[in-house]
Each structure stands twice: as C-alpha cells, then as structure tokens.
Design a protein around this motif. Structure first.
Motif, short mmCIF file in Angstrom:
data_model
loop_
_atom_site.label_atom_id
_atom_site.label_comp_id
_atom_site.label_asym_id
_atom_site.label_seq_id
_atom_site.Cartn_x
_atom_site.Cartn_y
_atom_site.Cartn_z
N ASN A 44 22.52 26.44 -15.10
CA ASN A 44 23.90 26.30 -14.63
C ASN A 44 23.86 25.71 -13.22
O ASN A 44 23.51 26.39 -12.26
CB ASN A 44 24.60 27.67 -14.61
CG ASN A 44 24.83 28.21 -16.00
OD1 ASN A 44 25.14 27.45 -16.92
ND2 ASN A 44 24.68 29.51 -16.17
N VAL A 45 24.19 24.45 -13.13
CA VAL A 45 24.10 23.73 -11.85
C VAL A 45 25.49 23.59 -11.25
O VAL A 45 26.43 23.18 -11.92
CB VAL A 45 23.46 22.34 -12.04
CG1 VAL A 45 23.29 21.65 -10.69
CG2 VAL A 45 22.12 22.46 -12.74
N SER A 46 25.61 23.92 -9.99
CA SER A 46 26.91 23.84 -9.31
C SER A 46 27.26 22.40 -8.97
O SER A 46 26.40 21.52 -8.89
CB SER A 46 26.88 24.69 -8.03
OG SER A 46 25.99 24.11 -7.08
N LEU A 47 28.54 22.19 -8.75
CA LEU A 47 29.02 20.88 -8.33
C LEU A 47 28.39 20.50 -6.99
O LEU A 47 28.05 19.33 -6.76
CB LEU A 47 30.55 20.89 -8.22
CG LEU A 47 31.22 19.57 -7.84
CD1 LEU A 47 31.05 18.53 -8.94
CD2 LEU A 47 32.70 19.79 -7.55
N LYS A 48 28.19 21.49 -6.13
CA LYS A 48 27.61 21.26 -4.80
C LYS A 48 26.18 20.71 -4.93
O LYS A 48 25.81 19.76 -4.23
CB LYS A 48 27.61 22.58 -4.02
CG LYS A 48 27.05 22.48 -2.62
CD LYS A 48 27.16 23.83 -1.91
CE LYS A 48 26.62 23.76 -0.48
NZ LYS A 48 26.78 25.07 0.22
N ASN A 49 25.36 21.30 -5.82
CA ASN A 49 23.99 20.85 -6.00
C ASN A 49 23.92 19.46 -6.63
O ASN A 49 23.09 18.63 -6.24
CB ASN A 49 23.21 21.85 -6.85
CG ASN A 49 22.84 23.10 -6.07
OD1 ASN A 49 22.77 23.08 -4.84
ND2 ASN A 49 22.61 24.19 -6.78
N LEU A 50 24.78 19.21 -7.62
CA LEU A 50 24.79 17.88 -8.25
C LEU A 50 25.19 16.81 -7.24
O LEU A 50 24.63 15.70 -7.22
CB LEU A 50 25.75 17.87 -9.44
CG LEU A 50 25.29 18.60 -10.70
CD1 LEU A 50 26.39 18.60 -11.75
CD2 LEU A 50 24.02 17.98 -11.27
N ALA A 51 26.17 17.14 -6.39
CA ALA A 51 26.63 16.18 -5.39
C ALA A 51 25.50 15.87 -4.40
O ALA A 51 25.32 14.72 -3.98
CB ALA A 51 27.84 16.73 -4.64
N TRP A 52 24.72 16.87 -4.04
CA TRP A 52 23.64 16.66 -3.08
C TRP A 52 22.49 15.85 -3.69
O TRP A 52 21.98 14.91 -3.08
CB TRP A 52 23.13 18.00 -2.57
CG TRP A 52 21.91 17.88 -1.71
CD1 TRP A 52 20.66 18.36 -1.98
CD2 TRP A 52 21.80 17.21 -0.45
NE1 TRP A 52 19.79 18.05 -0.97
CE2 TRP A 52 20.47 17.34 -0.01
CE3 TRP A 52 22.71 16.53 0.36
CZ2 TRP A 52 20.01 16.81 1.18
CZ3 TRP A 52 22.26 16.00 1.56
CH2 TRP A 52 20.93 16.14 1.96
N HIS A 53 22.10 16.20 -4.92
CA HIS A 53 20.96 15.54 -5.55
C HIS A 53 21.29 14.12 -6.02
O HIS A 53 20.42 13.23 -5.96
CB HIS A 53 20.47 16.37 -6.75
CG HIS A 53 19.67 17.57 -6.36
ND1 HIS A 53 20.24 18.81 -6.15
CD2 HIS A 53 18.34 17.72 -6.13
CE1 HIS A 53 19.30 19.68 -5.82
NE2 HIS A 53 18.13 19.05 -5.81
N LEU A 54 22.49 13.90 -6.52
CA LEU A 54 22.82 12.61 -7.13
C LEU A 54 23.66 11.69 -6.25
O LEU A 54 23.54 10.47 -6.34
CB LEU A 54 23.55 12.84 -8.47
CG LEU A 54 22.75 13.58 -9.54
CD1 LEU A 54 23.61 13.84 -10.77
CD2 LEU A 54 21.51 12.77 -9.93
N LEU A 55 24.53 12.28 -5.43
CA LEU A 55 25.40 11.47 -4.59
C LEU A 55 24.99 11.50 -3.12
O LEU A 55 25.55 10.77 -2.31
CB LEU A 55 26.86 11.95 -4.73
CG LEU A 55 27.43 11.97 -6.16
CD1 LEU A 55 28.83 12.56 -6.16
CD2 LEU A 55 27.43 10.57 -6.77
#
Length: 318
Positions: free
Chosen positions: A235-246
C-alpha cells in the motif's frame, strides 16, 4: 409466350417505378439522379464511364471499391470509456509512433472526459470517529482547478483533523451545505473518467458510487509501483509515489494536506503511465459482440420487390 413474358416484366417494372416514386415522396428513399436510357455497351467498356466533375473529366470504374478501414485521429467527446479504451488499443497495435497516436487521439477527449478529485474529511459523531466531507477539489487533465469548495458536514464537527485535513474553524465560515456541494460535484463527475488516489474514500465521503470502468485509482495500479521500484502488493501513499516518480514533495508540514495539490498529483501520476495503463484496461475489457450479418444482395432494388413491400403502405399509396 415471349410477348406475354415481356408484358409481365413491363408491368412489374412499372410497379417498381411507382413504388420507388412513392418512397421518394414519403422521404423513405433518396431520389436518384436522372439516368441515361442508352443501351449499355457489352464487354469491358461497360464497366467504365466518364463523368464530369468541377469542369474536369475523370474516369470512374463501374465496380465500387471496398472502403478502406480508417482509424480516426480522435473520437467524439461523447464517446464511452469502453470506446476510448478500445480505440487506444487499436492505435497501440499499429506499431510505429503508437504512443503518440494515443496522445493525439485523446487531445479532444481529455479536457471534457478526464478529471481528478481529492477530498478532505473532518471527524463527526461519537468521539469524532465518523468521517464527513469538509473540502473537495476537482482538477482537469491539465491540472487546472475546476472546483474547490469548503463544505459544511451534516453533523457537528468534533475533530477538525487539521494536521491532516488542513481544515480549521475559520474555513467553515464560508462552507456550503453538504447537499448543495454534493449536487455540484456529482454534476461534474457525471460521464467522466475520474482519477484519484484511494478514491473509494472520496466517493464514500460524497455518498456516491462511480462506475468502476470510469475510475482510475492510482493506489491500485502495479505499473506505478513498478516504476517507483516498490513492491507491487504494498500500500503506497500518494506522497511516496509523488516523491519517487515525480520528484516532488507533497503533504509536508503541520498545516495539513491540500486537496488541490493531491488531485493535481494524482492526475500527473495518471498521465505518467497513461498509455500503458489504458492499453492494459483495453485488453481486460470483455469482447465486443459480433456485428449483425448483413446480406449484400439486400439493396434498395430488392427491397422494392413484392415480397419486401409493406402491404399497408402499398394499399394506402397505390
């Protein structure tokens, strides 16, 4: 006798012409242009004719070529999500520059068809454990804000949850009633493809269920987690996805989340993997039912024969 057969054929042809004229009069058949009464020439010459168009002479074959299958560069803005996905699947199967074709195909559709949503909730009910909507933001495909309002919950607020929601008592002074906000938001979401992160929570706060085939939840897409180098089942948070991908930081500090920023981030993540995501969705769609088989010999001339002629129309017109 040959003479009797000729008269019979002549009467049948006369009925044919009368019925055609009646259909044209009733608007059921488009009138044909005046045809030459010259006897057709036997042999290959019968298959070609010269026609004058815009002052130039062009050669026209008597055989009508089969129309080529043309995939339009764009779909109608009223196209269904299934049609969009299948259309993109066809474009992707064409090979060269397929990704570019998908992006060009959606230029007309995206502004009106794709939106991203994020909601902020406050606590109501016993000990503030019940979550109710207090702010909702909706952005379009380009990330422009098309809706952002504070909303007064139906029950008294027990916990503002400011550290996460960013909502304060001051915000509620300009909040609108839940029912009014709900009507406005659902009007925006109607017939749209809605993007969000853990979007079921937003729909629950809105007391609404959006069609599954029109929902794009960035928390459930393996391709995003794979790109981020994270476990697919995590379960990946929006915060983590934003940091890793954006490579951008969101939801920082103690002033709470911004629903506008979160909605924009969800849309950015969707756009990042849009082509691959839509391709996978297109392959997962159920097969399209076969088209009805049509008889190529059932043209207007055959329709005008006795067996195809409506009795009531014939009785009223002839």
């Amino acid at each position: 006798s040959p003479q009797g057969r000729s008269k019979k054929k002549s009467r049948k042809h006369q009925r044919f012409l009368e019925r055609r004229a009646l259909l044209e009069q009733k608007g059921l058949l488009s009138p044909r242009e005046h045809r030459s009464t010259q006897t057709p020439v036997a042999g290959p010459e019968a298959h070609t004719a010269l026609t004058k168009a815009n002052g130039t002479m062009t050669q026209r074959s008597g055989k009508v070529p089969k129309p080529k299958r043309v995939i339009s560069a764009s779909l109608s803005p009223s196209a269904s999500p299934d049609s969009i996905a299948r259309h993109h699947s066809v474009l992707l199967s064409q090979g060269n520059d397929s990704s570019k074709k998908v992006r060009m195909s959606s230029l007309v559709l995206r502004p009106g068809k794709y939106v991203a949503i994020d909601c902020e909730m406050v606590g109501t009910g016993p000990q503030g454990r019940l979550s109710e909507l207090a702010r909702c933001s909706v952005v379009n495909y380009e990330g422009d804000v098309i809706y952002d309002k504070y909303i007064q919950p139906e029950l008294p607020i027990v916990d503002f949850r400011t550290r996460w929601s960013g909502i304060t008592k001051q915000h509620m002074k300009r909040a609108i009633p839940f029912k009014a906000a709900q009507a406005e938001i659902l009007k925006i979401l109607k017939d749209k493809i809605v993007v969000g992160h853990a979007i079921h929570n937003d729909f629950q706060a809105l007391k609404y269920f959006h069609p599954k085939d029109r929902t794009r939840d960035t928390s459930h897409i393996p391709v995003l987690k794979q790109r981020a180098g994270l476990p697919v089942r995590a379960n990946v948070s929006l915060k983590n996805l934003a940091w890793h991908l954006l490579h951008k930081r969101i939801q920082v500090g103690h002033k709470g989340h911004s629903s506008v920023e979160d909605a924009q981030t969800a849309m950015e993540l969707y756009r990042l993997v849009e082509v691959q995501w839509e391709k996978e969705l297109a392959h997962s769609l159920p097969p399209r039912p076969p088209s009805p088989v049509t008889d190529p010999t059932a043209d207007s001339s055959q329709y005008l024969d006795d067996q195809y002629w409506p009795t009531d129309l014939m009785a009223s017109g002839l």
